[in-house]
Design a protein around this motif. Structure first.
Motif, mmCIF file in Angstrom:
data_model
loop_
_atom_site.group_PDB
_atom_site.id
_atom_site.type_symbol
_atom_site.label_atom_id
_atom_site.label_comp_id
_atom_site.label_asym_id
_atom_site.label_seq_id
_atom_site.Cartn_x
_atom_site.Cartn_y
_atom_site.Cartn_z
ATOM 1 N N GLU A 285 39.519 15.277 10.468
ATOM 2 C CA GLU A 285 38.995 15.516 9.119
ATOM 3 C C GLU A 285 38.186 16.812 9.028
ATOM 4 O OE1 GLU A 285 37.575 12.361 5.770
ATOM 5 O OE2 GLU A 285 36.457 12.364 7.654
ATOM 6 N N LYS A 286 37.571 17.235 10.131
ATOM 7 C CA LYS A 286 36.786 18.477 10.142
ATOM 8 C C LYS A 286 37.649 19.703 9.846
ATOM 9 C CE LYS A 286 33.419 16.748 13.457
ATOM 10 N NZ LYS A 286 32.924 16.838 14.852
ATOM 11 N N ASN B 175 40.343 19.599 7.739
ATOM 12 C CA ASN B 175 41.062 19.388 6.484
ATOM 13 C C ASN B 175 40.995 20.635 5.613
ATOM 14 O OD1 ASN B 175 42.627 17.993 4.692
ATOM 15 N ND2 ASN B 175 41.050 16.542 4.083
ATOM 16 N N GLY B 176 42.175 21.162 5.240
ATOM 17 C CA GLY B 176 42.253 22.347 4.394
ATOM 18 C C GLY B 176 42.048 23.660 5.136
ATOM 19 N N LEU C 78 45.912 22.521 8.468
ATOM 20 C CA LEU C 78 45.875 21.110 8.102
ATOM 21 C C LEU C 78 45.782 21.002 6.581
ATOM 22 C CD1 LEU C 78 45.933 18.221 9.151
ATOM 23 C CD2 LEU C 78 43.434 18.311 9.298
ATOM 24 N N LYS C 79 46.902 20.659 5.970
ATOM 25 C CA LYS C 79 46.976 20.553 4.508
ATOM 26 C C LYS C 79 46.191 19.340 4.015
ATOM 27 C CE LYS C 79 50.305 20.100 0.772
ATOM 28 N NZ LYS C 79 51.695 19.839 0.431
ATOM 29 N N SER C 80 46.362 18.209 4.715
ATOM 30 C CA SER C 80 45.605 17.003 4.372
ATOM 31 C C SER C 80 45.623 16.046 5.548
ATOM 32 C CB SER C 80 46.179 16.316 3.127
ATOM 33 O OG SER C 80 47.428 15.719 3.416
ATOM 34 N N VAL C 81 44.619 15.181 5.579
ATOM 35 C CA VAL C 81 44.552 14.123 6.588
ATOM 36 C C VAL C 81 43.993 12.872 5.903
ATOM 37 C CG1 VAL C 81 42.277 14.844 7.446
ATOM 38 C CG2 VAL C 81 43.795 13.528 8.920
ATOM 39 N N MET C 82 44.647 11.756 6.158
ATOM 40 C CA MET C 82 44.244 10.496 5.533
ATOM 41 C C MET C 82 44.204 9.393 6.575
ATOM 42 S SD MET C 82 46.754 10.703 2.253
ATOM 43 C CE MET C 82 47.886 11.905 2.938
ATOM 44 N N ALA D 119 48.635 12.987 9.082
ATOM 45 C CA ALA D 119 48.269 14.408 9.024
ATOM 46 C C ALA D 119 49.437 15.201 8.464
ATOM 47 C CB ALA D 119 47.902 14.911 10.411
#
Length: 155
Positions: free
Chosen positions: A13-14, A16-17, A115-119, A127
């Motif tokens: 998550e760190k 993300n984007g 990293l476009k997104s992580v959920m 990811a």
């Protein structure tokens, strides 16, 4: 190149984007192209016949199969990210894949990953990684796309 180590959803998550990193350059050889042709039964002359490709081809030499360039992504991805503490990782999908430029024999390619997104999906980390396969000294990349991985961490 400095490899990122990920051990959990929170560590993913760190990023993300953000751009995660880039691999080293990797040279595509005629031997690799021929082995891929054998494995996939795709022996089209633009890949496997250097003499004919030089005389009749649009690129002046043999070119790598588009799917060969895609198939080296796991090797290049592991140079960028070392995901640890895993039960399992699954290649879940590819979105918006575009082959923009051919990779000629003996050219070098390099993977760039953001990293476009992580959920977190009830314990499974999804990811979505925006990737670009750069061809050394070329303006257009070999391909761009979004790779989707599912990571199942130990805890």
């Amino acid at each position: 190149m400095s490899q990122v180590i990920i051990r959990s959803f929170e560590e993913f998550e760190k990023f993300n984007g953000q751009q995660i990193g880039s691999s080293d350059y990797f040279k595509i050889t005629q031997d690799q192209i021929n082995l891929f042709a054998d494995a996939t039964h795709d022996h089209q002359w633009i890949h496997t016949n250097p003499e004919r490709a030089k005389k009749e081809g649009a690129f002046g030499n043999t070119i790598a199969h588009g799917y060969l360039t895609l198939s080296i992504v796991p090797h290049l991805w592991e140079q960028i990210v070392d995901v640890r503490n895993l039960k399992m990782m699954i290649n879940y999908g590819i979105e918006s894949l575009r082959f923009a430029s051919p990779v000629l024999v003996d050219q070098e390619v390099k993977l760039h990953a953001t990293l476009k997104s992580v959920m977190n999906l009830r314990g499974t980390v999804k990811a979505e990684v925006q990737v670009k396969l750069e061809i050394k000294d070329q303006k257009k990349p070999a391909f761009t796309g979004v790779l989707i991985f599912l990571y199942h961490f130990m805890d």
